[in-house]
Design a protein around this motif. Structure first.
Motif, PDB file in Angstrom:
ATOM      1  N   ARG A  62      32.859  11.102  -8.966  1.00  0.00           N
ATOM      2  CA  ARG A  62      33.592  10.353  -7.951  1.00  0.00           C
ATOM      3  C   ARG A  62      32.821   9.118  -7.475  1.00  0.00           C
ATOM      4  NH1 ARG A  62      37.924  11.675  -4.583  1.00  0.00           N
ATOM      5  NH2 ARG A  62      38.075  13.829  -5.272  1.00  0.00           N
ATOM      6  N   HIS A  63      31.489   9.236  -7.359  1.00  0.00           N
ATOM      7  CA  HIS A  63      30.694   8.168  -6.745  1.00  0.00           C
ATOM      8  C   HIS A  63      29.644   7.541  -7.668  1.00  0.00           C
ATOM      9  CE1 HIS A  63      32.453   9.254  -2.896  1.00  0.00           C
ATOM     10  NE2 HIS A  63      32.193  10.513  -3.192  1.00  0.00           N
ATOM     11  N   GLY A  64      29.394   8.151  -8.817  1.00  0.00           N
ATOM     12  CA  GLY A  64      28.310   7.698  -9.677  1.00  0.00           C
ATOM     13  C   GLY A  64      28.712   6.855 -10.863  1.00  0.00           C
ATOM     14  N   GLY A  65      30.004   6.551 -10.979  1.00  0.00           N
ATOM     15  CA  GLY A  65      30.464   5.721 -12.080  1.00  0.00           C
ATOM     16  C   GLY A  65      30.221   6.349 -13.435  1.00  0.00           C
ATOM     17  N   ALA A  66      30.107   5.493 -14.440  1.00  0.00           N
ATOM     18  CA  ALA A  66      29.911   5.975 -15.812  1.00  0.00           C
ATOM     19  C   ALA A  66      28.616   6.769 -15.937  1.00  0.00           C
ATOM     20  CB  ALA A  66      29.938   4.809 -16.796  1.00  0.00           C
ATOM     21  N   LEU A  69      29.227  10.233 -14.757  1.00  0.00           N
ATOM     22  CA  LEU A  69      29.979  10.985 -15.766  1.00  0.00           C
ATOM     23  C   LEU A  69      29.065  11.419 -16.896  1.00  0.00           C
ATOM     24  CD1 LEU A  69      32.609  12.119 -16.930  1.00  0.00           C
ATOM     25  CD2 LEU A  69      33.010   9.860 -17.952  1.00  0.00           C
ATOM     26  N   VAL A  70      28.180  10.542 -17.332  1.00  0.00           N
ATOM     27  CA  VAL A  70      27.244  10.897 -18.408  1.00  0.00           C
ATOM     28  C   VAL A  70      26.353  12.058 -17.995  1.00  0.00           C
ATOM     29  CG1 VAL A  70      25.268  10.070 -19.765  1.00  0.00           C
ATOM     30  CG2 VAL A  70      27.322   8.660 -19.560  1.00  0.00           C
ATOM     31  N   ALA A  71      25.907  12.073 -16.746  1.00  0.00           N
ATOM     32  CA  ALA A  71      25.081  13.194 -16.275  1.00  0.00           C
ATOM     33  C   ALA A  71      25.846  14.507 -16.382  1.00  0.00           C
ATOM     34  CB  ALA A  71      24.625  12.957 -14.837  1.00  0.00           C
ATOM     35  N   VAL A  72      27.116  14.480 -16.018  1.00  0.00           N
ATOM     36  CA  VAL A  72      27.938  15.688 -16.105  1.00  0.00           C
ATOM     37  C   VAL A  72      28.170  16.069 -17.559  1.00  0.00           C
ATOM     38  CG1 VAL A  72      30.178  16.723 -15.547  1.00  0.00           C
ATOM     39  CG2 VAL A  72      29.010  15.276 -13.863  1.00  0.00           C
ATOM     40  N   LEU A  73      28.465  15.101 -18.396  1.00  0.00           N
ATOM     41  CA  LEU A  73      28.678  15.386 -19.825  1.00  0.00           C
ATOM     42  C   LEU A  73      27.435  15.983 -20.461  1.00  0.00           C
ATOM     43  CD1 LEU A  73      30.614  12.174 -20.903  1.00  0.00           C
ATOM     44  CD2 LEU A  73      31.548  14.500 -20.659  1.00  0.00           C
ATOM     45  N   ARG A 102      39.779   7.783 -11.717  1.00  0.00           N
ATOM     46  CA  ARG A 102      40.276   7.368 -13.036  1.00  0.00           C
ATOM     47  C   ARG A 102      39.191   7.677 -14.072  1.00  0.00           C
ATOM     48  NH1 ARG A 102      44.647   3.288 -12.618  1.00  0.00           N
ATOM     49  NH2 ARG A 102      43.908   2.701 -14.670  1.00  0.00           N
ATOM     50  N   VAL A 103      39.133   8.943 -14.441  1.00  0.00           N
ATOM     51  CA  VAL A 103      38.095   9.423 -15.354  1.00  0.00           C
ATOM     52  C   VAL A 103      38.190   8.700 -16.697  1.00  0.00           C
ATOM     53  CG1 VAL A 103      37.171  11.445 -16.556  1.00  0.00           C
ATOM     54  CG2 VAL A 103      37.971  11.660 -14.183  1.00  0.00           C
ATOM     55  N   LEU A 104      39.399   8.443 -17.164  1.00  0.00           N
ATOM     56  CA  LEU A 104      39.542   7.747 -18.449  1.00  0.00           C
ATOM     57  C   LEU A 104      38.954   6.342 -18.398  1.00  0.00           C
ATOM     58  CD1 LEU A 104      43.079   8.956 -19.575  1.00  0.00           C
ATOM     59  CD2 LEU A 104      40.839   9.700 -20.435  1.00  0.00           C
ATOM     60  N   ASP A 105      39.015   5.700 -17.246  1.00  0.00           N
ATOM     61  CA  ASP A 105      38.371   4.390 -17.099  1.00  0.00           C
ATOM     62  C   ASP A 105      36.853   4.529 -17.172  1.00  0.00           C
ATOM     63  OD1 ASP A 105      40.831   3.195 -16.856  1.00  0.00           O
ATOM     64  OD2 ASP A 105      40.686   2.877 -14.692  1.00  0.00           O
ATOM     65  N   VAL A 107      35.300   6.869 -18.796  1.00  0.00           N
ATOM     66  CA  VAL A 107      35.012   7.175 -20.208  1.00  0.00           C
ATOM     67  C   VAL A 107      34.930   5.891 -21.011  1.00  0.00           C
ATOM     68  CG1 VAL A 107      35.985   8.206 -22.308  1.00  0.00           C
ATOM     69  CG2 VAL A 107      35.938   9.527 -20.184  1.00  0.00           C
ATOM     70  N   SER A 108      35.828   4.956 -20.736  1.00  0.00           N
ATOM     71  CA  SER A 108      35.818   3.703 -21.504  1.00  0.00           C
ATOM     72  C   SER A 108      34.563   2.882 -21.229  1.00  0.00           C
ATOM     73  CB  SER A 108      37.076   2.883 -21.221  1.00  0.00           C
ATOM     74  OG  SER A 108      37.069   2.401 -19.897  1.00  0.00           O
ATOM     75  N   ALA A 109      33.903   3.127 -20.089  1.00  0.00           N
ATOM     76  CA  ALA A 109      32.680   2.398 -19.749  1.00  0.00           C
ATOM     77  C   ALA A 109      31.423   3.058 -20.315  1.00  0.00           C
ATOM     78  CB  ALA A 109      32.550   2.290 -18.231  1.00  0.00           C
ATOM     79  N   VAL A 110      31.579   4.246 -20.904  1.00  0.00           N
ATOM     80  CA  VAL A 110      30.433   4.976 -21.455  1.00  0.00           C
ATOM     81  C   VAL A 110      30.093   4.423 -22.837  1.00  0.00           C
ATOM     82  CG1 VAL A 110      29.664   7.233 -22.327  1.00  0.00           C
ATOM     83  CG2 VAL A 110      30.881   7.082 -20.156  1.00  0.00           C
ATOM     84  N   ASP A 111      28.828   4.096 -23.047  1.00  0.00           N
ATOM     85  CA  ASP A 111      28.356   3.668 -24.364  1.00  0.00           C
ATOM     86  C   ASP A 111      28.112   4.932 -25.187  1.00  0.00           C
ATOM     87  OD1 ASP A 111      27.150   2.675 -26.622  1.00  0.00           O
ATOM     88  OD2 ASP A 111      25.572   1.592 -25.552  1.00  0.00           O
ATOM     89  N   ARG A 112      29.029   5.238 -26.061  1.00  0.00           N
ATOM     90  CA  ARG A 112      28.960   6.495 -26.814  1.00  0.00           C
ATOM     91  C   ARG A 112      27.746   6.566 -27.724  1.00  0.00           C
ATOM     92  NH1 ARG A 112      35.373   7.832 -27.547  1.00  0.00           N
ATOM     93  NH2 ARG A 112      35.788   7.460 -25.359  1.00  0.00           N
ATOM     94  N   ALA A 113      27.223   5.429 -28.102  1.00  0.00           N
ATOM     95  CA  ALA A 113      26.015   5.413 -28.940  1.00  0.00           C
ATOM     96  C   ALA A 113      24.804   5.913 -28.151  1.00  0.00           C
ATOM     97  CB  ALA A 113      25.756   4.012 -29.476  1.00  0.00           C
ATOM     98  N   GLU A 114      24.881   5.846 -26.835  1.00  0.00           N
ATOM     99  CA  GLU A 114      23.775   6.278 -25.979  1.00  0.00           C
ATOM    100  C   GLU A 114      23.821   7.771 -25.659  1.00  0.00           C
ATOM    101  OE1 GLU A 114      21.264   4.239 -24.697  1.00  0.00           O
ATOM    102  OE2 GLU A 114      22.039   2.679 -26.015  1.00  0.00           O
ATOM    103  N   LEU A 115      24.928   8.438 -25.978  1.00  0.00           N
ATOM    104  CA  LEU A 115      25.084   9.852 -25.647  1.00  0.00           C
ATOM    105  C   LEU A 115      24.319  10.735 -26.624  1.00  0.00           C
ATOM    106  CD1 LEU A 115      28.913  10.154 -24.899  1.00  0.00           C
ATOM    107  CD2 LEU A 115      27.037  10.013 -23.250  1.00  0.00           C
TER     108      LEU A 115
END
Length: 132
Positions: A62-66, A69-73, A102-105, A107-115
């Motif tokens: 909710r408050h940490g942005g992309a 979300l990465v921390a949760v993933l 807007r979780v999908l938004d 997700v779009s900001a996540v650099d998948r190469a960094e995961l």
């Protein structure tokens, strides 16, 4: 260290699960402080109560942005064999479905190469869950 951060950090290690869960909201209010964001990520693995983990996950998304979300993933991927971790994923899906976040938004900001590979799998599974 600010008094607000010190208090939130102290609450986040309370023996009372309800105090720890409430601390997630306190930390979310100051998530711009690296120690607050870091402690929220640590709370995803709270050994005492799944409610604390869910509150931390919600606060991060909710408050940490992309980055939140990465921390949760990352936690979802690390604990993919833990059925309790499903509660975290369901809460994130609820945030998207309710329109609260807007979780999908994000997700779009996540650099998948960094995961990490595990976080990448968790992202794929989350997208299936939320229909993205």
């Amino acid at each position: 260290m600010s008094a607000e951060l010190a208090t939130a950090l102290e609450h986040s290690i309370s023996p009372d699960w309800a105090v720890r869960a409430a601390a997630a909201h306190e930390l979310a209010a100051i998530i711009g402080i690296p120690a607050a964001r870091s402690r929220l990520a640590e709370m995803l693995g709270d050994a005492g109560d799944i409610a604390v983990q869910v509150e931390a996950a919600e606060a991060l998304v909710r408050h940490g942005g992309a980055a939140g979300l990465v921390a949760v993933l990352t936690e979802l991927g690390r604990r993919s064999d833990d059925p309790q971790c499903d509660y975290l994923a369901y809460r994130i899906a609820e945030l998207q479905q309710s329109g609260d976040v807007r979780v999908l938004d994000l997700v779009s900001a996540v650099d998948r190469a960094e995961l990490s590979a595990e976080a990448g799998i968790a992202l794929r599974d989350l997208l299936v869950l939320i229909g993205g």
